[in-house]
Scaffold this motif. Structure first.
Motif, PDB file in Angstrom:
ATOM      1  N   ARG A  85       0.819  -1.223   0.000  1.00 49.27           N
ATOM      2  CA  ARG A  85       0.000   0.000   0.000  1.00 49.27           C
ATOM      3  C   ARG A  85       0.847   1.265   0.000  1.00 49.27           C
ATOM      4  NH1 ARG A  85      -3.942  -2.416   4.019  1.00 49.27           N
ATOM      5  NH2 ARG A  85      -2.484  -1.675   5.551  1.00 49.27           N
ATOM      6  N   LEU A  86       2.073   1.176   0.512  1.00 45.14           N
ATOM      7  CA  LEU A  86       2.940   2.357   0.565  1.00 45.14           C
ATOM      8  C   LEU A  86       3.262   2.883  -0.837  1.00 45.14           C
ATOM      9  CD1 LEU A  86       5.498   1.383   3.352  1.00 45.14           C
ATOM     10  CD2 LEU A  86       3.290   2.508   3.578  1.00 45.14           C
ATOM     11  N   ALA A  87       3.175   2.018  -1.838  1.00 45.83           N
ATOM     12  CA  ALA A  87       3.437   2.442  -3.212  1.00 45.83           C
ATOM     13  C   ALA A  87       2.335   3.355  -3.739  1.00 45.83           C
ATOM     14  CB  ALA A  87       3.580   1.220  -4.116  1.00 45.83           C
ATOM     15  N   PHE A  88       1.246   3.484  -2.986  1.00 46.64           N
ATOM     16  CA  PHE A  88       0.123   4.314  -3.409  1.00 46.64           C
ATOM     17  C   PHE A  88      -0.054   5.547  -2.532  1.00 46.64           C
ATOM     18  CE2 PHE A  88      -0.533  -0.032  -4.766  1.00 46.64           C
ATOM     19  CZ  PHE A  88      -0.724   0.148  -6.127  1.00 46.64           C
ATOM     20  N   LEU A  89       1.002   5.895  -1.793  1.00 49.77           N
ATOM     21  CA  LEU A  89       0.977   7.131  -1.003  1.00 49.77           C
ATOM     22  C   LEU A  89       1.084   8.341  -1.928  1.00 49.77           C
ATOM     23  CD1 LEU A  89       3.371   6.300   1.968  1.00 49.77           C
ATOM     24  CD2 LEU A  89       0.965   6.933   2.160  1.00 49.77           C
ATOM     25  N   ALA A  90       0.570   9.453  -1.463  1.00 50.32           N
ATOM     26  CA  ALA A  90       0.687  10.709  -2.214  1.00 50.32           C
ATOM     27  C   ALA A  90       2.173  11.011  -2.438  1.00 50.32           C
ATOM     28  CB  ALA A  90       0.029  11.840  -1.435  1.00 50.32           C
ATOM     29  N   PRO A  91       2.530  11.490  -3.622  1.00 45.60           N
ATOM     30  CA  PRO A  91       3.945  11.755  -3.924  1.00 45.60           C
ATOM     31  C   PRO A  91       4.627  12.685  -2.925  1.00 45.60           C
ATOM     32  CG  PRO A  91       2.622  11.923  -5.909  1.00 45.60           C
ATOM     33  CD  PRO A  91       1.662  11.767  -4.767  1.00 45.60           C
ATOM     34  N   ASP A  92       3.912  13.692  -2.426  1.00 47.04           N
ATOM     35  CA  ASP A  92       4.546  14.605  -1.467  1.00 47.04           C
ATOM     36  C   ASP A  92       4.803  13.930  -0.125  1.00 47.04           C
ATOM     37  OD1 ASP A  92       1.630  14.779  -1.552  1.00 47.04           O
ATOM     38  OD2 ASP A  92       1.807  16.221   0.079  1.00 47.04           O
ATOM     39  N   ILE A  93       3.987  12.946   0.242  1.00 48.64           N
ATOM     40  CA  ILE A  93       4.234  12.196   1.479  1.00 48.64           C
ATOM     41  C   ILE A  93       5.476  11.329   1.302  1.00 48.64           C
ATOM     42  CG2 ILE A  93       3.340  10.432   3.048  1.00 48.64           C
ATOM     43  CD1 ILE A  93       0.522  11.535   2.503  1.00 48.64           C
ATOM     44  N   VAL A  94       5.593  10.677   0.145  1.00 49.50           N
ATOM     45  CA  VAL A  94       6.783   9.864  -0.153  1.00 49.50           C
ATOM     46  C   VAL A  94       8.026  10.749  -0.123  1.00 49.50           C
ATOM     47  CG1 VAL A  94       7.949   8.483  -1.929  1.00 49.50           C
ATOM     48  CG2 VAL A  94       5.497   8.160  -1.507  1.00 49.50           C
ATOM     49  N   GLU A  95       7.946  11.918  -0.747  1.00 46.79           N
ATOM     50  CA  GLU A  95       9.083  12.846  -0.773  1.00 46.79           C
ATOM     51  C   GLU A  95       9.472  13.297   0.635  1.00 46.79           C
ATOM     52  OE1 GLU A  95       9.925  17.246  -2.538  1.00 46.79           O
ATOM     53  OE2 GLU A  95       8.874  15.833  -3.857  1.00 46.79           O
ATOM     54  N   SER A  96       8.470  13.569   1.468  1.00 46.82           N
ATOM     55  CA  SER A  96       8.784  14.004   2.840  1.00 46.82           C
ATOM     56  C   SER A  96       9.473  12.888   3.624  1.00 46.82           C
ATOM     57  CB  SER A  96       7.524  14.485   3.557  1.00 46.82           C
ATOM     58  OG  SER A  96       6.668  13.407   3.865  1.00 46.82           O
ATOM     59  N   ILE A  97       9.090  11.640   3.372  1.00 46.49           N
ATOM     60  CA  ILE A  97       9.750  10.508   4.040  1.00 46.49           C
ATOM     61  C   ILE A  97      11.199  10.405   3.570  1.00 46.49           C
ATOM     62  CG2 ILE A  97       9.789   7.984   4.215  1.00 46.49           C
ATOM     63  CD1 ILE A  97       6.675   8.092   4.061  1.00 46.49           C
ATOM     64  N   LEU A  98      11.418  10.521   2.268  1.00 45.01           N
ATOM     65  CA  LEU A  98      12.778  10.419   1.728  1.00 45.01           C
ATOM     66  C   LEU A  98      13.668  11.557   2.199  1.00 45.01           C
ATOM     67  CD1 LEU A  98      11.961   9.302  -1.923  1.00 45.01           C
ATOM     68  CD2 LEU A  98      12.748   7.873  -0.022  1.00 45.01           C
ATOM     69  N   ASP A  99      13.078  12.736   2.433  1.00 44.85           N
ATOM     70  CA  ASP A  99      13.839  13.892   2.912  1.00 44.85           C
ATOM     71  C   ASP A  99      13.957  13.937   4.437  1.00 44.85           C
ATOM     72  OD1 ASP A  99      14.141  14.730   0.320  1.00 44.85           O
ATOM     73  OD2 ASP A  99      12.548  16.222   0.407  1.00 44.85           O
ATOM     74  N   GLY A 100      13.254  13.036   5.132  1.00 48.60           N
ATOM     75  CA  GLY A 100      13.283  13.047   6.598  1.00 48.60           C
ATOM     76  C   GLY A 100      12.412  14.123   7.193  1.00 48.60           C
ATOM     77  N   ARG A 101      11.420  14.615   6.449  1.00 48.70           N
ATOM     78  CA  ARG A 101      10.541  15.686   6.926  1.00 48.70           C
ATOM     79  C   ARG A 101       9.164  15.180   7.317  1.00 48.70           C
ATOM     80  NH1 ARG A 101       8.839  18.500   3.046  1.00 48.70           N
ATOM     81  NH2 ARG A 101       9.678  17.305   1.327  1.00 48.70           N
ATOM     82  N   GLN A 102       8.973  13.866   7.391  1.00 53.55           N
ATOM     83  CA  GLN A 102       7.658  13.326   7.717  1.00 53.55           C
ATOM     84  C   GLN A 102       7.266  13.696   9.149  1.00 53.55           C
ATOM     85  OE1 GLN A 102      10.398  11.484   7.406  1.00 53.55           O
ATOM     86  NE2 GLN A 102      10.537  10.139   9.166  1.00 53.55           N
ATOM     87  N   GLY A 103       5.977  13.812   9.355  1.00 53.39           N
ATOM     88  CA  GLY A 103       5.475  14.155  10.676  1.00 53.39           C
ATOM     89  C   GLY A 103       5.556  12.982  11.642  1.00 53.39           C
ATOM     90  N   PRO A 104       5.257  13.231  12.904  1.00 52.22           N
ATOM     91  CA  PRO A 104       5.358  12.182  13.916  1.00 52.22           C
ATOM     92  C   PRO A 104       4.356  11.041  13.715  1.00 52.22           C
ATOM     93  CG  PRO A 104       4.421  14.186  14.856  1.00 52.22           C
ATOM     94  CD  PRO A 104       4.858  14.511  13.472  1.00 52.22           C
ATOM     95  N   LYS A 105       3.275  11.285  12.971  1.00 52.81           N
ATOM     96  CA  LYS A 105       2.303  10.225  12.725  1.00 52.81           C
ATOM     97  C   LYS A 105       2.707   9.307  11.576  1.00 52.81           C
ATOM     98  CE  LYS A 105      -2.154  10.843  13.801  1.00 52.81           C
ATOM     99  NZ  LYS A 105      -3.545  11.235  13.515  1.00 52.81           N
ATOM    100  N   VAL A 106       3.741   9.680  10.849  1.00 52.14           N
ATOM    101  CA  VAL A 106       4.179   8.877   9.704  1.00 52.14           C
ATOM    102  C   VAL A 106       5.268   7.918  10.171  1.00 52.14           C
ATOM    103  CG1 VAL A 106       5.051   8.932   7.336  1.00 52.14           C
ATOM    104  CG2 VAL A 106       3.598  10.769   8.161  1.00 52.14           C
TER     105      VAL A 106
END
Length: 128
Positions: A85-106
């Motif tokens: 299912r992670l392959a269907f995340l919004a592109p900006d959420i994927v980008e934030s994870i790759l950049d280390g900017r994801q929120g505490p709920k991610v």
């Protein structure tokens, strides 16, 4: 032997923080309002890489079913489905994870639970 200075009293420093679990490990986080620190979560990045790889293998027809792919990967089909299912995340959420900017709920434990398919609802779900 003589001492030149007396020993100072103990100093106590209070640093506000809280614990969150990321990838099975506890991580300290500062309270809201402190400047963000970008730190990539390797567990999340690895899960994303697997999800996109599995999606490609299924999409190209190399594997006809999830069960077949799970058997090849030697994992449970239910786990493969949750991570896929992670392959269907919004592109900006994927980008934030790759950049280390994801929120505490991610976190991986939160991401493998059901989440909305629509990208805007995903953003709301993981930010709120």
């Amino acid at each position: 032997m003589t001492r030149s200075r007396p020993t100072p009293e103990t100093i106590t420093v209070h640093v506000p923080f809280f614990h969150v679990k990321r990838g099975g490990r506890k991580e300290m986080q500062l309270p809201p309002g402190t400047p963000p620190q970008h730190k990539t979560d390797n567990t999340l990045i690895k899960a994303l890489a697997r999800a996109f790889r599995w999606k490609r293998l299924l999409g190209t027809g190399e594997f006809a079913t999830i069960a077949e792919l799970a058997e090849r990967e030697r994992i449970a089909p239910s786990y493969l489905t949750r991570v896929l299912r992670l392959a269907f995340l919004a592109p900006d959420i994927v980008e934030s994870i790759l950049d280390g900017r994801q929120g505490p709920k991610v976190t991986l434990s939160h991401l493998v639970e059901p989440f909305p398919a629509e990208w805007q609802r995903q953003r709301d779900f993981f930010s709120g």
